[in-house]
Design an enzyme around this catalytic site. Structure first.
Site, short mmCIF file in Angstrom:
data_model
loop_
_atom_site.label_atom_id
_atom_site.label_comp_id
_atom_site.label_asym_id
_atom_site.label_seq_id
_atom_site.Cartn_x
_atom_site.Cartn_y
_atom_site.Cartn_z
N ILE A 16 -17.56 -27.57 38.75
CA ILE A 16 -16.28 -26.86 38.74
C ILE A 16 -15.66 -26.82 40.14
CG2 ILE A 16 -17.07 -24.45 39.10
CD1 ILE A 16 -14.40 -25.70 36.62
N SER A 38 -23.73 -25.59 50.20
CA SER A 38 -24.44 -26.09 49.03
C SER A 38 -25.71 -26.77 49.50
CB SER A 38 -23.54 -27.08 48.29
OG SER A 38 -23.68 -27.00 46.91
N ARG A 39 -26.76 -26.71 48.67
CA ARG A 39 -28.01 -27.34 49.09
C ARG A 39 -27.91 -28.86 49.01
NH1 ARG A 39 -31.39 -24.34 44.67
NH2 ARG A 39 -29.66 -25.37 43.60
N LYS A 92 -16.28 -17.37 36.96
CA LYS A 92 -16.72 -16.62 35.79
C LYS A 92 -18.09 -17.16 35.34
CE LYS A 92 -16.90 -18.91 32.56
NZ LYS A 92 -17.35 -20.20 31.94
N ASP A 170 -21.08 -19.25 27.75
CA ASP A 170 -20.44 -19.73 28.98
C ASP A 170 -19.00 -20.17 28.68
OD1 ASP A 170 -20.79 -20.80 31.97
OD2 ASP A 170 -19.75 -22.31 30.78
P1 NAP Z 1 -22.98 -26.97 38.35
O1 NAP Z 1 -22.27 -28.28 38.20
O2 NAP Z 1 -24.41 -26.90 37.94
O3 NAP Z 1 -22.79 -26.52 39.85
C1 NAP Z 1 -23.33 -25.31 40.33
C2 NAP Z 1 -23.71 -25.51 41.78
O4 NAP Z 1 -24.29 -24.29 42.27
C3 NAP Z 1 -24.74 -26.59 41.94
O5 NAP Z 1 -24.11 -27.80 42.28
C4 NAP Z 1 -25.65 -26.06 43.01
O6 NAP Z 1 -25.35 -26.73 44.21
C5 NAP Z 1 -25.32 -24.60 43.21
N1 NAP Z 1 -26.51 -23.76 42.99
C6 NAP Z 1 -26.97 -22.79 43.82
N2 NAP Z 1 -28.07 -22.22 43.35
C7 NAP Z 1 -28.34 -22.83 42.19
C8 NAP Z 1 -29.37 -22.67 41.24
N3 NAP Z 1 -30.35 -21.78 41.39
N4 NAP Z 1 -29.37 -23.46 40.16
C9 NAP Z 1 -28.40 -24.40 39.99
N5 NAP Z 1 -27.39 -24.58 40.87
C10 NAP Z 1 -27.37 -23.81 41.96
O7 NAP Z 1 -22.23 -25.84 37.51
P2 NAP Z 1 -20.66 -25.69 37.26
O8 NAP Z 1 -20.28 -26.34 35.98
O9 NAP Z 1 -19.92 -26.06 38.48
O10 NAP Z 1 -20.59 -24.13 36.97
C11 NAP Z 1 -20.67 -23.19 38.03
C12 NAP Z 1 -19.96 -21.93 37.57
O11 NAP Z 1 -18.60 -22.29 37.26
C13 NAP Z 1 -20.55 -21.33 36.30
O12 NAP Z 1 -20.55 -19.93 36.39
C14 NAP Z 1 -19.61 -21.78 35.20
O13 NAP Z 1 -19.53 -20.86 34.14
C15 NAP Z 1 -18.29 -21.85 35.94
N6 NAP Z 1 -17.34 -22.79 35.31
C16 NAP Z 1 -17.74 -24.04 34.89
C17 NAP Z 1 -16.84 -24.87 34.22
C18 NAP Z 1 -17.21 -26.26 33.73
O14 NAP Z 1 -16.43 -26.86 32.99
N7 NAP Z 1 -18.34 -26.84 34.09
C19 NAP Z 1 -15.55 -24.41 33.98
C20 NAP Z 1 -15.16 -23.18 34.48
C21 NAP Z 1 -16.07 -22.36 35.12
P3 NAP Z 1 -26.54 -27.07 45.23
O15 NAP Z 1 -27.71 -27.51 44.41
O16 NAP Z 1 -25.96 -28.12 46.08
O17 NAP Z 1 -26.81 -25.75 45.93
#
Ligand code: NAP
Length: 311
Positions: A16, A38-39, A92, A170
């Site tokens: 996101i 970010s890690r 969110k 989610d």
């Molecule tokens: P994602 O692709 O998994 O990214 C989350 C990032 O958070 C990871 O790249 C990771 O970066 C970091 N992180 C830090 N601690 C973590 C842990 N313990 N486990 C996993 N990742 C960790 O997820 P996302 O889709 O971006 O979603 C993140 C948030 O945005 C969620 O709350 C989601 O509900 C919201 N969101 C998502 C979307 C969608 O379409 N995907 C839409 C709207 C809102 P590092 O590993 O580099 O630290």
């Protein structure tokens, strides 16, 4: 007039952050992407830090962060940021529990920091018009259909299947964020069924029943939809039907089009416009209503076990 861009860091540089936050910050006159925290994730040309401590020591001029991590780690990072004197935007859902978000609200107030818990779907193009239309009518019945393909929108995201990751809630909480925004009268949950894959900790599907005044509202959330995706709501009212499609971007009142847009299109532009205003006014905005309904569903919902989910 010269506009000063506020330097902001994106914390948690995953899907996101890259898909929506980076483009919207890029378009914003109020913000400049100054760092990533970010890690693993980095962006060419943008200073990168592994954690908030490194951001604070390396770029103390950055006093605003947007937390785009999964919900399970949101609280610890938000607390660290607020204690360090930063203003904080939360993706969110704002946290993994209600009480931890209450704690953040109190901390932000105590420290004089701005805390903005975003609900991106509330910024969909048709939501304000839908709210205004419903405000003048009596809802008789409502249906919500929020069905999407988890493999497409959450590839490799194991956190979504772990406790606190919400599973189908989610995306479902996006529907609830719209519902709680547009309903003229508050709703409460009267029953729910949650389907858990036998190998996962969070639900893959949920069916919910609400009452808003005398109106029953039924919601159907499912993560197993292939092909066309459905983010829709229908309301029968005393004076015609309101239909929301594309997550609230497209809205019809009967045959009359109130709004036409793309799902997710411009929602994050709206978020950053609002955040700039909150920062200028030094005001926080945190509405827990969508998360309350999810908590109620976990509390009241009947649990069914279904086929294992293997990505
Ligand atoms: P994602 O692709 O998994 O990214 C989350 C990032 O958070 C990871 O790249 C990771 O970066 C970091 N992180 C830090 N601690 C973590 C842990 N313990 N486990 C996993 N990742 C960790 O997820 P996302 O889709 O971006 O979603 C993140 C948030 O945005 C969620 O709350 C989601 O509900 C919201 N969101 C998502 C979307 C969608 O379409 N995907 C839409 C709207 C809102 P590092 O590993 O580099 O630290």
């Amino acid at each position: 007039m010269t506009v000063t861009e506020t330097p902001i860091a994106l914390v948690g540089f995953g899907k996101i952050a890259k898909d929506q936050h980076v483009p919207s910050i890029g378009k914003s006159e109020a913000f400049r992407l100054a760092a990533t925290v970010s890690r693993h994730g980095t962006m060419e040309g943008v200073p990168a830090h592994k954690d908030l401590a490194s951001l604070r020591s390396g770029q103390p001029e950055v006093t605003v962060v947007a937390l785009c991590t999964p919900p399970q780690v949101r609280y610890a990072m938000a607390r660290e940021a607020l204690e360090a004197g930063l203003d904080v935007l939360l993706e969110k859902p704002p946290g993994a529990t209600l009480a931890e978000v209450e704690d953040l609200i109190a901390l932000a107030q105590d420290r004089g920091r701005v805390l903005f818990a975003t609900w991106h779907s509330r910024f969909a193009a048709g939501v304000a018009g839908a709210k205004a239309w419903l405000a003048e009518r009596e809802i008789l019945h409502g249906t919500i259909t929020w069905r999407e393909d988890v493999r497409r929108w959450h590839p490799g995201q194991t956190w979504i299947w772990k406790a606190g990751g919400l599973g189908v809630f989610d995306p479902g909480i996006n529907a609830l964020s719209v519902l709680t925004e547009i309903l003229p009268r508050p709703a409460h949950l009267t029953g729910a069924e949650l389907e858990f894959p036998s190998n996962q900790e969070t639900p893959i599907a949920a069916r919910l029943s609400f009452l808003s005044g005398a109106a029953r509202i039924e919601a159907d959330f499912d993560f197993r939809q292939e092909g066309p995706q459905t983010w829709a709501m229908d309301f029968e009212t005393s004076d015609g039907r309101l239909t929301l499609a594309d997550g609230g971007a497209t809205v019809f009142a009967g045959d009359r089009k109130l709004s036409q847009g793309d799902a997710l299109g411009s929602e994050y532009d709206g978020i950053y416009t609002r955040f700039a205003r909150l920062l200028a006014e030094r005001t926080s905005e945190v509405d827990l209503a969508p998360l309350v309904h999810v908590a109620d569903a976990f509390m009241l919902g009947r649990r069914l076990t279904t086929d294992p989910f293997i990505e």
